[in-house]
Design a protein around this motif. Structure first.
Motif, PDB file in Angstrom:
ATOM      1  N   ASP A   1       4.192   5.916 -37.231  1.00  0.00           N
ATOM      2  CA  ASP A   1       5.363   6.698 -36.807  1.00  0.00           C
ATOM      3  C   ASP A   1       6.515   5.789 -36.408  1.00  0.00           C
ATOM      4  O   ASP A   1       7.669   6.012 -36.786  1.00  0.00           O
ATOM      5  N   ARG A   2       6.197   4.767 -35.626  1.00  0.00           N
ATOM      6  CA  ARG A   2       7.261   3.898 -35.118  1.00  0.00           C
ATOM      7  C   ARG A   2       7.899   3.065 -36.220  1.00  0.00           C
ATOM      8  O   ARG A   2       9.123   2.946 -36.288  1.00  0.00           O
ATOM      9  N   LEU A   3       7.071   2.482 -37.069  1.00  0.00           N
ATOM     10  CA  LEU A   3       7.633   1.642 -38.124  1.00  0.00           C
ATOM     11  C   LEU A   3       8.475   2.461 -39.102  1.00  0.00           C
ATOM     12  O   LEU A   3       9.552   2.022 -39.523  1.00  0.00           O
ATOM     13  N   THR A   4       7.997   3.645 -39.474  1.00  0.00           N
ATOM     14  CA  THR A   4       8.779   4.462 -40.411  1.00  0.00           C
ATOM     15  C   THR A   4      10.016   5.057 -39.764  1.00  0.00           C
ATOM     16  O   THR A   4      10.916   5.523 -40.458  1.00  0.00           O
ATOM     17  N   SER A   5      10.078   5.056 -38.431  1.00  0.00           N
ATOM     18  CA  SER A   5      11.250   5.603 -37.752  1.00  0.00           C
ATOM     19  C   SER A   5      12.401   4.607 -37.662  1.00  0.00           C
ATOM     20  O   SER A   5      13.514   4.980 -37.283  1.00  0.00           O
ATOM     21  N   LEU A   6      12.150   3.335 -38.001  1.00  0.00           N
ATOM     22  CA  LEU A   6      13.236   2.357 -37.968  1.00  0.00           C
ATOM     23  C   LEU A   6      14.349   2.811 -38.915  1.00  0.00           C
ATOM     24  O   LEU A   6      14.095   3.090 -40.097  1.00  0.00           O
ATOM     25  N   PRO A   7      15.580   2.904 -38.453  1.00  0.00           N
ATOM     26  CA  PRO A   7      16.677   3.464 -39.269  1.00  0.00           C
ATOM     27  C   PRO A   7      17.166   2.474 -40.314  1.00  0.00           C
ATOM     28  O   PRO A   7      18.264   1.922 -40.220  1.00  0.00           O
ATOM     29  N   LEU A   8      16.359   2.268 -41.341  1.00  0.00           N
ATOM     30  CA  LEU A   8      16.668   1.278 -42.365  1.00  0.00           C
ATOM     31  C   LEU A   8      16.926   1.917 -43.723  1.00  0.00           C
ATOM     32  O   LEU A   8      17.218   1.209 -44.694  1.00  0.00           O
TER      33      LEU A   8
ATOM     34  N   ASP B   1       8.745  14.789 -36.974  1.00  0.00           N
ATOM     35  CA  ASP B   1       8.960  14.371 -38.346  1.00  0.00           C
ATOM     36  C   ASP B   1       9.349  12.903 -38.357  1.00  0.00           C
ATOM     37  O   ASP B   1      10.366  12.515 -37.776  1.00  0.00           O
ATOM     38  N   ARG B   2       8.489  12.057 -38.971  1.00  0.00           N
ATOM     39  CA  ARG B   2       8.761  10.631 -39.142  1.00  0.00           C
ATOM     40  C   ARG B   2       9.187   9.955 -37.843  1.00  0.00           C
ATOM     41  O   ARG B   2      10.193   9.258 -37.765  1.00  0.00           O
ATOM     42  N   GLY B   3       8.418  10.225 -36.809  1.00  0.00           N
ATOM     43  CA  GLY B   3       8.626   9.536 -35.547  1.00  0.00           C
ATOM     44  C   GLY B   3       9.651  10.165 -34.631  1.00  0.00           C
ATOM     45  O   GLY B   3       9.860   9.685 -33.519  1.00  0.00           O
ATOM     46  N   THR B   4      10.304  11.246 -35.055  1.00  0.00           N
ATOM     47  CA  THR B   4      11.295  11.918 -34.217  1.00  0.00           C
ATOM     48  C   THR B   4      10.793  13.307 -33.850  1.00  0.00           C
ATOM     49  O   THR B   4      10.269  14.039 -34.701  1.00  0.00           O
ATOM     50  N   TYR B   5      10.941  13.662 -32.571  1.00  0.00           N
ATOM     51  CA  TYR B   5      10.580  14.997 -32.100  1.00  0.00           C
ATOM     52  C   TYR B   5      11.819  15.890 -32.171  1.00  0.00           C
ATOM     53  O   TYR B   5      12.893  15.519 -31.687  1.00  0.00           O
ATOM     54  N   TYR B   6      11.650  17.067 -32.771  1.00  0.00           N
ATOM     55  CA  TYR B   6      12.725  18.050 -32.854  1.00  0.00           C
ATOM     56  C   TYR B   6      12.343  19.244 -31.983  1.00  0.00           C
ATOM     57  O   TYR B   6      11.278  19.841 -32.172  1.00  0.00           O
ATOM     58  N   ARG B   7      13.202  19.549 -31.031  1.00  0.00           N
ATOM     59  CA  ARG B   7      12.941  20.632 -30.079  1.00  0.00           C
ATOM     60  C   ARG B   7      13.889  21.791 -30.362  1.00  0.00           C
ATOM     61  O   ARG B   7      15.099  21.601 -30.467  1.00  0.00           O
ATOM     62  N   PHE B   8      13.321  22.981 -30.475  1.00  0.00           N
ATOM     63  CA  PHE B   8      14.091  24.197 -30.709  1.00  0.00           C
ATOM     64  C   PHE B   8      13.914  25.105 -29.497  1.00  0.00           C
ATOM     65  O   PHE B   8      12.778  25.448 -29.133  1.00  0.00           O
ATOM     66  N   THR B   9      15.002  25.505 -28.875  1.00  0.00           N
ATOM     67  CA  THR B   9      14.951  26.225 -27.606  1.00  0.00           C
ATOM     68  C   THR B   9      15.880  27.432 -27.652  1.00  0.00           C
ATOM     69  O   THR B   9      17.004  27.344 -28.168  1.00  0.00           O
ATOM     70  N   LYS B  10      15.420  28.527 -27.079  1.00  0.00           N
ATOM     71  CA  LYS B  10      16.239  29.742 -27.032  1.00  0.00           C
ATOM     72  C   LYS B  10      17.245  29.659 -25.888  1.00  0.00           C
ATOM     73  O   LYS B  10      16.887  29.381 -24.740  1.00  0.00           O
ATOM     74  N   ASP B  11      18.504  29.895 -26.198  1.00  0.00           N
ATOM     75  CA  ASP B  11      19.574  30.025 -25.206  1.00  0.00           C
ATOM     76  C   ASP B  11      19.459  31.430 -24.617  1.00  0.00           C
ATOM     77  O   ASP B  11      19.743  32.427 -25.280  1.00  0.00           O
ATOM     78  N   GLU B  12      19.012  31.521 -23.354  1.00  0.00           N
ATOM     79  CA  GLU B  12      18.687  32.812 -22.749  1.00  0.00           C
ATOM     80  C   GLU B  12      19.866  33.414 -21.985  1.00  0.00           C
ATOM     81  O   GLU B  12      19.709  34.413 -21.267  1.00  0.00           O
TER      82      GLU B  12
END
Length: 691
Positions: free
Chosen positions: A683-690, A222-233
């Motif tokens: 992706d990179r330009l929109t990811s700038l935290p502005l 989402d907007r240049g950031t990867y979100y990872r969802f992982t199961k705690d086994e």
């Protein structure tokens, strides 16, 4: 191990899957029919561990219709002869699908007990390919896990536009190298490998190892950031309140081995533990609250797909303006003015003396006190197409499945199109830091426009964060390049009959000795320096590129012109090198000519000057950009010149060079930029935290 769902948006799939005969045309792409659910049903029946399809009832992922009468669509005849955890990914070109699955069959413990299959299970994934999700290639079994692995579970894949490869990730228990029978105690961790074709894979690497068992990762961007969802086994008896629930993490770099924490125990308030991570659809935005947490980049008022389409439209307009350096750029500048004005952004023009060309400066966001914030800089001129063999009109944009072709697409209208697409769709009232667009003229013939802006840029001191120059670097962050000056030295004598040659100075003969000192200086640069090992060629160099003089052998030449170029490392001033050559030409060489004729002359002229550029790799602005862009590779240095030397070295603004495309694709016939590079730039330009 778990039952896992996958929602893949399909285009007119319903009639295709239900009615299409073998060999029929690909499905039409005019409308969506629903979501495809690719699944297995478990080890309770003999055919439960094979691949089935279901189709949603339109845009409703809560109600499904089984396809093929609920019978398997794909079955395995290789490996363990079972298929679990299917995952489908579409190629970035949109012309191909890959389906991967776990090679495992647990019906009546066909592959062994759960403990056995994690010690001596398959080290491979099952792969199919299709162009329409109906007709599939023969399955193939591809080893991806190392010999120390005991299993290869729940593979997924994601296209990484930076690497231009698929990143495939899965869970494996890893055993010690001196435990070939895998008798020890260990736990599952997430591994990854990269591939371009799902046939040949890189060596696997550990991706996520928190020190306890984790499985079933999934990723969404989402907007240049990867979100990872992982199961705690971890087992619930471990005392961890998050065991069997989901951990959420984020990173700007897909293959990062240290994602930042977002949340744990995800799903713990909703009842039973999770059976694998949630899977948001790429076509459905996450819930509002989730997006609010996820986005800190530039607030753009459209979806990623709409922004991309808007950018391509703008690129088509930009390429259509013939802004070859010797021509006016005003048509393009006025188009940009109107586009930005449509989103409430005013532009300033800085004219050349003849008012045939202009630089443009436009700031979006909070500009109190003349703040400029982060500057995006690009040049509007392009090199000539004369003498090049283009396959079509250079000034009409052509799009293929993976590239945009046209003069300036790589250098550097692709970057400008990305900037304009974002700024014309940005909710700039929500920007917390301004964004300034700076467009210049005549960069290709010596950074003329940027040079005229230096005094203006110096007034921005204290009101500017830094500048990104979008020259084509393959989206690598560049912190240094060599400088370049072009010089012309003209030797003039008297054109007379060759019978009088012994009495007259010969400009060609006088010019020839200039090569000797140039060669000596080059050898000195090579052996004694100064040196800068950050560059592939770590020293300065003089190149005598043209010597032109004379008419015929029976005429003493009137003149001889020597054109030369100096490329210098940042610590070695071009002016000093040029002064030595000029002094030799206007001193000893001219004196030799004047011994035979008082009218003999030697003149020197500097044709262009592109200053060298260097900024410390650990400078705060470099770190800011690299973190926002998710860059993990070290900042790099390039051999070509940009306006960064003026912006950073002369105007004092911290600067990096980073843009879509590659320098090898610029200035050529059928110049192009890869579409993945343009997506990555957005992706990179929109990811700038502005925001």
């Amino acid at each position: 191990m778990r039952l896992r769902t996958l929602l893949v948006p399909l285009l007119a799939l319903l009639l295709t899957l239900v009615a299409a005969p073998p060999g029929s045309a690909h499905p039409a792409r005019s409308q969506n029919a629903g979501y495809l659910f690719v699944y297995f049903t478990g080890e309770g029946t003999a055919d439960g561990e094979q691949i089935r399809y279901a189709l949603s009832r339109g845009d409703d992922p809560l109600h499904w219709r089984e396809l093929n009468g609920g019978r398997p669509v794909l079955t395995s005849t290789l490996g363990e002869k079972g298929l679990r955890d299917p995952f489908v990914i579409r190629s970035p070109q949109g012309d191909r699908f890959y389906l991967i699955a776990t090679d495992l069959r647990m019906y009546r413990n066909s592959s062994g007990s759960w403990d056995q299959v994690q010690r001596h299970g398959s080290k491979s994934v099952m792969v199919w390919e299709s162009t329409d999700l109906v007709h599939w290639t023969d399955q193939r079994l591809v080893k991806v896990a190392p010999d120390t692995a005991g299993n290869t579970w729940a593979p997924e894949a994601y296209w990484d536009s930076r690497l231009r490869e698929y990143v495939v990730f899965w869970a494996s228990k890893l055993y010690a190298a001196d435990d070939p029978d895998h008798t020890g105690s260990t736990y599952n961790r997430m591994l990854y490998a990269t591939t371009k074709d799902f046939r040949t894979f890189s060596a696997p690497r550990v991706w996520n190892d928190p020190g306890y068992s984790v499985i079933d990762s999934t990723v969404i961007k989402d907007r240049g950031t990867y979100y990872r969802f992982t199961k705690d086994e971890r087992d619930p008896s471990s005392g961890s309140p998050c065991s069997k629930f989901i951990t959420a993490e984020k990173s700007r770099n897909l293959t990062d081995t240290s994602y930042g924490f977002v949340a744990d125990c995800v799903g713990s308030g909703g009842g039973a533990p999770a059976a694998g991570p949630p899977r948001p659809s790429a076509d459905r935005p996450p819930p509002i609250r989730q997006r609010a947490i996820m986005s800190s980049g530039i607030p753009v008022r459209c979806s990623d797909s709409e922004l991309y389409a808007h950018m391509l439209d703008i690129l088509g307009r930009l390429v259509g303006f013939d802004t070859t350096s010797h021509k006016s750029n005003l048509e393009l500048i006025h188009y940009v003015q109107e586009l930005l004005a449509g989103n409430g952004i005013d532009s300033e023009l800085h004219w050349n003396e003849a008012r045939t060309k202009a630089n443009l400066v436009a700031t979006a966001g909070p500009g109190d006190g003349g703040a400029r914030g982060v500057v995006w800089s690009g040049h509007t001129d392009v090199v000539p197409v004369d003498g090049q063999s283009w396959s079509a009109d250079p000034f009409t944009l052509r799009l293929t499945q993976d590239a945009a072709i046209g003069r300036g697409t790589a250098d550097m209208k692709g970057f400008i199109a990305c900037c304009l697409a974002i700024l014309s769709r940005t909710d700039h009232a929500r920007l917390t830091t301004p964004v300034t667009l700076m467009l210049t003229y005549e960069e290709e013939i010596g950074c003329v426009g940027a040079r005229h802006l230096v005094e203006e840029m110096r007034t921005w001191q204290g009101r500017v964060t830094g500048c990104i120059v979008g020259e084509p670097t393959g989206l690598d962050v560049v912190v240094g390049h060599k400088g370049k000056q072009n010089h012309r030295i003209t030797f003039t004598g008297e054109p007379r009959h060759a019978a009088l040659a012994p009495q007259l100075p010969n400009p060609i003969v006088a010019a020839a000795p200039l090569a000797g000192p140039a060669g000596s200086r080059n050898e000195e640069f090579r052996t004694e320096g100064p040196h800068d090992d950050r560059f592939d060629i770590g020293h300065s160099w003089i190149n005598i590129g043209r010597i032109d003089g004379g008419v015929k052998p029976n005429i003493v030449p009137e003149s001889c012109v020597v054109d030369l170029e100096i490329r210098n490392i940042p610590a070695h001033a071009c002016d000093d090198i040029a002064a030595d050559l000029h002094g030799h030409a206007t001193g000893a060489l001219r004196d030799g000519m004047r011994a035979l004729s008082d009218v003999a002359e030697v003149t020197v002229e500097q044709l262009s000057d592109t200053p060298s550029f260097a900024i410390e790799p650990d400078h705060a602005f470099v770190t800011f950009v690299r973190e926002a862009f998710g860059a993990t590779e070290d900042p790099c240095y390039v051999p070509f010149g940009t306006e960064a030397g003026l912006i950073c070295g002369h105007a004092g603004i911290p600067t990096v060079v980073c843009g879509p495309g590659f320098i090898t694709e610029a200035h050529t016939a059928d110049e192009f930029v890869a579409l993945d590079q343009l997506r990555g730039c957005l992706d990179r330009l929109t990811s700038l935290p502005l925001g």
